[in-house]
Scaffold this active site. Structure first.
Site, PDB file in Angstrom:
ATOM      1  N   ASP A  87       9.020  11.887 -73.622  1.00  0.00           N
ATOM      2  CA  ASP A  87       8.096  11.767 -74.640  1.00  0.00           C
ATOM      3  C   ASP A  87       8.465  13.218 -75.407  1.00  0.00           C
ATOM      4  O   ASP A  87       8.536  13.930 -74.996  1.00  0.00           O
ATOM      5  CB  ASP A  87       7.187  11.645 -73.946  1.00  0.00           C
ATOM      6  CG  ASP A  87       5.688  11.308 -74.799  1.00  0.00           C
ATOM      7  OD1 ASP A  87       5.924  10.815 -76.049  1.00  0.00           O
ATOM      8  OD2 ASP A  87       4.166  11.342 -74.674  1.00  0.00           O
TER       9      ASP A  87
ATOM     10  N   ASP B  54       3.093  10.599 -69.592  1.00  0.00           N
ATOM     11  CA  ASP B  54       2.168  10.739 -69.512  1.00  0.00           C
ATOM     12  C   ASP B  54       0.901  10.287 -69.639  1.00  0.00           C
ATOM     13  O   ASP B  54      -0.341  10.466 -68.789  1.00  0.00           O
ATOM     14  CB  ASP B  54       1.816  12.304 -70.244  1.00  0.00           C
ATOM     15  CG  ASP B  54       1.645  12.485 -71.063  1.00  0.00           C
ATOM     16  OD1 ASP B  54       2.311  11.266 -72.291  1.00  0.00           O
ATOM     17  OD2 ASP B  54       1.425  13.108 -72.575  1.00  0.00           O
TER      18      ASP B  54
ATOM     19  N   ASP C 270       2.767   4.621 -70.589  1.00  0.00           N
ATOM     20  CA  ASP C 270       4.376   5.199 -70.040  1.00  0.00           C
ATOM     21  C   ASP C 270       4.272   4.394 -68.469  1.00  0.00           C
ATOM     22  O   ASP C 270       5.768   4.750 -67.813  1.00  0.00           O
ATOM     23  CB  ASP C 270       4.475   6.938 -70.021  1.00  0.00           C
ATOM     24  CG  ASP C 270       4.276   6.951 -71.256  1.00  0.00           C
ATOM     25  OD1 ASP C 270       4.958   6.365 -72.563  1.00  0.00           O
ATOM     26  OD2 ASP C 270       3.811   7.933 -71.283  1.00  0.00           O
TER      27      ASP C 270
END
Length: 964
Positions: A381, A683, A687
């Site tokens: 990410d 996070d 995800d």
């Protein structure tokens, strides 16, 4: 609230004629937006975010004052409770069965039962010892796996317990589980959104949607519908369950509840993802099957050969001969199976866990340690992992002085003003005025709390405060001198914030989107005519770098004590621009370079805008080297791709922007189909499915949601990509040390099997005297060099005590300068197999030779002579293991090269096994358990000398392999 709206970057790109179109998510669109079924089971129609307010209310068959109680009850029966379905986890019995259902374990269980059946005296003892080993292994595996996945439960906890809603025109507090499609819900700052809803009223509403979209700042909400193909992050008229209201108020109609919400879809994807085996566990399982097949085949051969020899030597019938030979087959099974290997692997991984914890990586699932070592692709990410999630002003521009850079990253007010790389000690007056405007037309504040700089207020406004502090502007003093008299807060319709200040006869300051500020300006400081085209070119330049751009302006006040909208329409002097971005972590840049050196590809998968993602990726040096490869791919493009196209795109491109949960999941699966070992970081709730599907999921410890942490195998305590690189390095070290342990343990098992095979094939029969019920009986028996219990002593106690110190060996010098190992490559390379046979043959020859020497030297065929000879054989094998351990500290280099005392735990292990072996040889209670006997000092010395023969042999083998 003063901040730029969430689509500021898109507006700037429109100014520059380089706008990135809003990204579409057409794959699975119906499931995502309720367009196919809707909350009310509607036929295919436009999705909720594409409908106007009145049309939404009409389709939901509701009213602005809410449903009636009767309607709510009926809809609750129709659609069910607003809860996220929970998955069924493994029970304790499931976990226990998984430990037992292993071919090697079944061989041991059958061996124990056969031993007890054919020999009601000594066989019972041997059988119970074998079953004790099975129980021990089961306990170890059970404890290792007793971490039931709780991601679905964590998802359900994201839905609030109570909400404010309208029913029959009255405001009620309802359990969130009782909400139904058509309910009118009231939202205020601090509320958690209870379901997916279409907004029908709002005032300055901002929603924190990072858990679903990855956006680093709250999203400005609007009532206007958006395009049907808009992605989640662009559906500005919708709010989604599990997100958080950070500012403003609103009223919304519930359109999706429970499993039909975005959270519900993610819950479904979590249940559909697969927990993959690690490369090591798959390799060990394959080795286990090979060993099992070999044991069964050889055991049958031993039974047939032993039975034939017993019949020929003693003249007994085949059944008694078979019964006497069974103990050899059982001994073979016990000796050839590496019973201590699960304990060695588990403890070695646990040691790796402890080391990773010191490097800020917390391991939730033990096999994740080893998987990191074989990782070929890291999908990360952007926000908070590759970047700090702290907006930072990096560039300033004024019409008169031009462009300046501001160094420093994050909220710490440490940085310098630079121009074309040269330090600027004193800021020009116009630049100081630009920074002052950013501080005064601003509601955020900066504070140092327990050594950490934190922003109170909007992150965008906080970045303006930090920039001013870096250029030595005293923010608190400036605000005290320029007292604020009035404010027009930021609203999405106006795109600006205005403040009135009392200093110097009064002054109105304006801050906002460049297009909103510029149309109100005519001049620059000094009365010069504003060059609009020059400003727009600078805006385009900053936007191309992925920056969020704010414009500032001022005009004198006319003695008023308040401001109205008509005071902000024209007549402003343009002060300049401030460009900000959530910049890359410096340590992440270095960590990515280390990953590239180690042959690991780093890919960015983010919900942020494509321009921003590409700009950050360029700074991180993760854009593909191939000029023909795409720089970045948006989620809308991924949704249009076939499986083959997606597989190719996943390999060619390193930056993916505006992605939805199913896109992340699809990218992970596409990479795995290319035989990549994928580590996925994240996070947010969005995800979690990809984290669970990846070979190794890495969640964020600070900003991560409970859902992402439960789905991941590793949690980063500091949310820092550099910790991932450190964990990969530690994973490679763990794998290297596990291979050293395998290279140490397997020759022992092969050696024990060869000892028994040789004994059955070539050992003599001897008249052995046994005392039964006080009466001596002499029987002609095939000599057995070791009993099953003695074999277990070697396999479990000695091998484990000596193999574990190898887990503490230092990392190899080239650990991060070599490519990831091929997951398809065999764990046991050709040289390890060759080494295994060499050591096993030496061990067999030494142990059998000393057994026969001791038995014949006794001049007695009684049980004491046999016990002493067997003890001599066991001690010789132990000595072989001790000296071979020193050779296994490095599979290629000598102990002198790596440092004799570089791993002191090796000598602790040797000392421990010497003490244990002394007990085995001399302690009476051990004689009862293992049928061992005391040895003389000369016998022990002879065992040491024979065992030491392994040192020059393996040393010669290492020299031969390294000579080139």
């Amino acid at each position: 609230m003063s901040r730029l709206p969430g689509n500021q970057e898109e507006r700037v790109h429109k100014l520059s004629m380089k706008a990135t179109a809003q990204q579409a998510i057409t794959s699975n669109a119906s499931a995502m937006n309720g367009g196919s079924s809707g909350a009310a089971g509607m036929p295919d129609r436009q999705p909720w975010h594409a409908l106007g307010v009145d049309e939404t209310v009409a389709r939901m068959e509701t009213r602005p004052d809410g449903l009636t109680n009767a309607e709510a009850v009926q809809r609750l029966k129709t659609y069910g409770s607003n809860v996220i379905p929970r998955g069924k986890g493994d029970t304790a019995l499931d976990l226990i069965w998984r430990q037992v259902n292993n071919p090697l374990i079944w061989v041991l269980i059958v061996s124990a039962l056969v031993a007890m059946a054919v020999d009601p005296t000594g066989g019972v003892k041997n059988g119970l010892v074998i079953l004790a080993v099975v129980v021990l292994n089961t306990i170890i595996g059970f404890v290792q796996e007793f971490k039931a996945g709780k991601a679905i439960e964590a998802l359900s906890r994201m839905v609030p317990e109570n909400v404010s809603a309208l029913r029959e025109g009255r405001k009620l507090t309802l359990p969130a589980a009782d909400l139904v499609p058509g309910d009118m819900v009231l939202l205020a700052s601090g509320d958690k959104v209870p379901a997916d809803m279409r907004l029908i009223q709002l005032r300055n509403l901002q929603i924190e949607e990072a858990a679903l979209t990855g956006e680093s700042v709250p999203t400005e909400k609007r009532l206007a519908p958006v395009a049907s193909e808009a992605g989640i992050g662009d559906r500005t008229c919708m709010v989604f369950g599990g997100t958080l209201v950070t500012y403003g108020t609103g009223t919304a109609v519930v359109v999706e509840t429970g499993a039909r919400t975005e959270l519900g879809r993610i819950s479904t994807m979590l249940r559909e993802t697969t927990d993959l085996q690690t490369p090591l566990t798959k390799a060990l399982a394959k080795i286990g099957w090979y060993i099992t097949i070999a044991i069964v085949v050889i055991a049958i051969g031993i039974l047939l050969l032993g039975t034939w020899r017993t019949m020929a030597e003693t003249g007994v019938e085949w059944l008694p001969a078979l019964r006497e030979t069974v103990i050899f087959a059982i001994a073979l099974a016990v000796g050839a199976i590496p019973e201590g290997l699960p304990a060695i692997v588990t403890i070695a991984l646990a040691i790796g866990v402890q080391r990773m914890a010191t490097r800020r990586a917390v391991v939730r699932k033990l096999p994740a340690v080893e998987t990191l070592g074989s990782t070929t692709v890291i999908c990360s990410d952007k926000t908070g992992t590759l970047t700090r999630n702290e907006m930072t002003v990096q560039e300033l521009w004024t019409p008169a002085s031009g462009a300046f850079a501001v160094s420093g990253v994050g909220y710490a007010p440490k940085g310098q003003l630079q121009r074309e790389g040269t330090l600027v000690k004193t800021a020009p007056a116009d630049l100081t005025d630009l920074l002052l405007a950013g501080v005064l037309c601003n509601d955020a504040s900066l504070a140092n709390e327990e050594g950490q700089w934190k922003i109170h207020g909007d992150p965008t406004e906080g970045a303006l405060v930090v920039a001013a502090e870096k250029v030595a502007l005293d923010v608190e003093k400036a605000r005290a001198q320029h007292k604020r008299l009035d404010t027009i807060p930021f609203e999405s319709e106006n795109q600006f914030m205005a403040t009135l200040h009392a200093q110097d006869g009064g002054r109105i300051l304006l801050k906002g989107a460049p297009e909103a500020v510029l149309k109100r300006c005519a001049t620059t400081p000094g009365g010069r005519v504003l060059d609009m085209e020059a400003v727009l070119r600078e805006v385009e330049k900053l936007a191309a770098k992925g920056m969020r751009v704010l414009a500032f302006a001022a005009q004198p006040a006319r003695g008023q004590t308040g401001i109205e909208m008509h005071d902000t329409q024209s007549g402003f002097t343009f002060l300049g621009l401030q460009g900000m971005i959530d910049p890359p972590r410096p340590e992440a840049i270095a960590a990515i370079a280390l990953c590239h050196q180690a042959g690991i590809t780093v890919k960015m998968i983010t919900g942020d805008h494509q321009g921003t993602a590409q700009a950050i990726a360029d700074q991180l040096n993760i854009l593909p080297k191939n000029p023909a490869a795409p720089k970045a791919i948006a989620g809308a493009q991924l949704a249009q791709m076939s499986e083959v196209q997606l597989r190719d795109a996943a390999g060619a491109c390193n930056v993916f922007a505006r992605v939805a949960p199913e896109h992340k999941l699809g990218l992970v699966r596409a990479l795995q189909s290319r035989n990549e070992v994928v580590a996925m970081t994240g996070d947010g709730v969005n995800d979690a499915p990809a984290l669970k599907q990846a070979n190794i999921g890495v969640a964020m410890g600070i900003t991560g949601t409970s859902v992402s942490k439960e789905a991941a195998g590793i949690v980063l305590a500091d949310d820092n990509f550099a910790s991932i690189a450190a964990a990969v390095e530690e994973g490679r070290r763990v794998y290297d040390n596990l291979i050293k342990s395998l290279a140490f343990v397997l020759p022992t098992n092969l050696g024990l099997a060869l000892i028994l095979m040789w004994a059955v094939a070539f050992f003599p029969f001897a008249d052995v005297t046994h005392v039964i019920d006080g009466v001596a009986h002499t029987m002609r028996e095939l000599l057995m060099p070791m009993t099953p219990a003695q074999l277990l002593w070697i396999n479990l106690v000695a091998a484990v005590a000596l193999a574990l110190p190898l887990a503490f060996e230092a990392k190899e010098p080239n650990v991060m300068r070599r490519p990831p190992r091929n997951p398809a490559a065999p764990v046991l390379s050709g040289f390890v197999v060759m080494r295994t046979f060499v050591v096993a043959i030496l061990m067999t020859a030494g142990a059998l030779g000393l057994f026969l020497y001791e038995f014949r030297a006794a001049g007695d065929s009684g049980p004491a002579a046999l016990a002493k000879a067997q003890t001599m054989a066991v001690t010789t094998v132990i000595m072989f293991q001790i000296f071979y351990l020193l050779n296994c500290r490095s599979l290629r280099d000598s102990m002198l090269k790596i440092g004799v005392f570089s791993n002191k735990t090796v000598f602790v292990g040797i000392a421990a096994i010497l003490v244990l072996q002394a007990l085995f040889v001399y302690a009476p209670f051990m004689h009862e358990i293992f049928a061992s006997a005391p040895l003389s000092a000369g016998d022990v010395l002879l065992s040491i000398v024979v065992g030491a023969l392994i040192l020059p042999v393996i040393g010669l083998e290492k020299w031969w392999r390294n000579r080139g």
